[in-house]
Scaffold this motif. Structure first.
Motif, PDB file in Angstrom:
ATOM      1  N   LYS A 108       0.822  -1.217   0.000  1.00 23.57           N
ATOM      2  CA  LYS A 108       0.000   0.000   0.000  1.00 23.57           C
ATOM      3  C   LYS A 108       0.854   1.264   0.000  1.00 23.57           C
ATOM      4  O   LYS A 108       0.381   2.341  -0.342  1.00 23.57           O
ATOM      5  CB  LYS A 108      -0.930   0.023   1.225  1.00 23.57           C
ATOM      6  N   SER A 145     -10.733   3.934  -2.628  1.00 25.07           N
ATOM      7  CA  SER A 145     -10.932   2.500  -2.428  1.00 25.07           C
ATOM      8  C   SER A 145     -11.528   1.864  -3.684  1.00 25.07           C
ATOM      9  O   SER A 145     -12.391   2.443  -4.343  1.00 25.07           O
ATOM     10  CB  SER A 145     -11.887   2.283  -1.259  1.00 25.07           C
ATOM     11  N   SER A 156      -8.436  -1.697   2.471  1.00 24.07           N
ATOM     12  CA  SER A 156      -8.888  -1.539   1.102  1.00 24.07           C
ATOM     13  C   SER A 156      -7.689  -1.718   0.162  1.00 24.07           C
ATOM     14  O   SER A 156      -6.564  -1.330   0.494  1.00 24.07           O
ATOM     15  CB  SER A 156      -9.536  -0.169   0.922  1.00 24.07           C
ATOM     16  N   ASN A 203      -5.977  -0.540  -2.282  1.00 27.86           N
ATOM     17  CA  ASN A 203      -5.496   0.581  -3.085  1.00 27.86           C
ATOM     18  C   ASN A 203      -4.182   1.077  -2.502  1.00 27.86           C
ATOM     19  O   ASN A 203      -3.906   0.873  -1.325  1.00 27.86           O
ATOM     20  CB  ASN A 203      -6.519   1.727  -3.067  1.00 27.86           C
ATOM     21  N   GLU A 214     -16.571   1.940   2.585  1.00 22.87           N
ATOM     22  CA  GLU A 214     -16.015   1.066   3.609  1.00 22.87           C
ATOM     23  C   GLU A 214     -16.985   0.841   4.757  1.00 22.87           C
ATOM     24  O   GLU A 214     -17.968   1.576   4.929  1.00 22.87           O
ATOM     25  CB  GLU A 214     -14.712   1.645   4.161  1.00 22.87           C
ATOM     26  N   ARG A 249       1.951   2.783   2.630  1.00 22.96           N
ATOM     27  CA  ARG A 249       1.530   3.687   3.700  1.00 22.96           C
ATOM     28  C   ARG A 249       2.738   4.178   4.477  1.00 22.96           C
ATOM     29  O   ARG A 249       3.596   3.387   4.847  1.00 22.96           O
ATOM     30  CB  ARG A 249       0.640   2.926   4.703  1.00 22.96           C
TER      31      ARG A 249
END
Ligand code: TXA
Ligand code: MG
Length: 328
Positions: free
Chosen positions: A52, A148, A140, A142, A177, A54
């Motif tokens: 992801k 998402s 999610s 993405n 979500e 992040r």
């Protein structure tokens, strides 16, 4: 490009085999497509954060095939039983205290004492969860900062070959979500609005505290500057341990300077992320006066590791544990 499979029993068996081997499988739920990994395998969970991109470790939702699998994962009170009976399967996620001996990776909780669980209302998601027999952590599917995905094609466009397989189940019915509520304290707090409207929840539960519209309500851990942190002080970018400290190493040079534990001897950031929380717990329990942490490179998963280490190093009042020092 990852394998995209429309679903039949052999696709489900292959997806389950990939998950068992620590791979990443994107699967449809009634809300959005999830990016799934074995929630009991820290290395697999670390790969979710890597895929992801992040910059921090937000805690992840663990998906289960049925309410009875919750027993070993979380502590359920009467409120939780009532909510599960009224809303599961469905787009409602519950944050509950981790059960003693909980088999889930500490990384899914981002080191917190709670865990988010949900039973999705989607036949393919449920069939996959049934087939693997363990909880599946899935944010999610993405890249961080993108919207998402509600179609297999969105997953491919966002993640490409960062995901090993995508199970194509067509469009997601809900398209947004799950609602997240926190039941880990005395009040029920709405942390994220989502698929189950607040009014429907309040009809069953009575008035909810809402993290978004009330300054005094507890805020989501993703917003806390100081998350889980060891009870002893944490010193960053250390090249050796000081008096009373134990050194948490990273990379081959950790051996020469006598690191007590090493996040990754080979300097692998996925391995380091997988070990981070478990090693902090272990060193904290060992009763040292401080944890000195060697530098971790600030790229890839290193960004999230360093974010979490900085939070762990925020000075705190030892009587209160983690202090809330501000919002991100
Ligand atoms: O509909 C959904 O919930 C989708 C599908 C795939 O199930 N999943 C999803 O996951 O949206 P994600 O990772 O994008 O969002 C999880 C949310 C975040 O807001 C996170 O902060 C919160 O759940 N959360 C997870 N664990 C938590 C915990 N222990 N305490 C508080 N919040 C938590
Ligand atoms: Mg998301």
């Amino acid at each position: 490009m990852p394998v995209v499979r429309s679903v039949d029993s052999s696709a489900l068996a292959d997806a389950a085999a990939l998950l068992r081997a620590g791979g990443l499988v994107s699967f449809p739920t009634e809300t959005v497509y999830g990016l799934g990994a074995d929630a009991t395998n820290s290395h697999a969970v670390a790969r979710i954060y890597e895929a992801k991109g992040r910059p921090s470790f937000n805690p992840l939702i663990c998906h289960v095939a049925n309410p009875s699998s919750l027993q070993t994962l979380v502590r359920l009170d009467d409120r939780a039983h009532r909510i599960v009976a009224a809303f599961w399967p469905g787009p409602l996620t519950l944050v509950l205290p981790r059960q003693d001996g909980c088999p889930l990776s500490p990384l899914v909780s981002a080191g917190l004492p709670s865990v988010a669980v949900r039973m999705p209302d989607h036949p393919l998601a449920l069939a996959l969860l049934q087939e693997v027999g363990f909880p599946v952590a899935a944010p999610s599917a993405n890249r961080s900062g993108m919207i998402s995905p509600t179609r297999a094609a969105h997953v491919i466009a966002s993640l490409g070959d960062r995901v090993d397989m995508v199970l194509d189940g067509g469009g997601c019915g809900v398209g947004l979500e799950s609602t997240v509520i926190d039941l880990s304290g005395p009040d029920i707090v709405l942390l994220r609005p989502g698929g189950v409207p607040r009014e429907r929840l309040e009809a069953v539960l009575g008035p909810l505290l809402c993290a978004m519209d009330n300054d005094t309500a507890p805020i989501s851990p993703g917003q806390l500057l100081s998350h889980y942190a060891p009870s002893c002080p944490v010193r960053l970018n250390a090249l050796s341990a000081g008096p009373g400290e134990v050194l948490l190493g990273f990379g081959p040079s950790g051996v020469a300077v006598g690191a007590g534990l090493n996040l990754s001897l080979s300097g692998d950031l996925v391995e380091a992320a997988a070990n981070l929380f478990a090693m902090l717990y272990e060193l904290d329990d060992a009763g040292c006066q401080g944890i000195a942490v060697m530098p971790v490179p600030d790229h890839g998963l290193g960004l999230a590791i360093n974010d979490r280490l900085r939070r762990a190093a925020v000075p705190r009042d030892p009587r209160q544990g983690a202090v809330i020092t501000g919002r991100k």
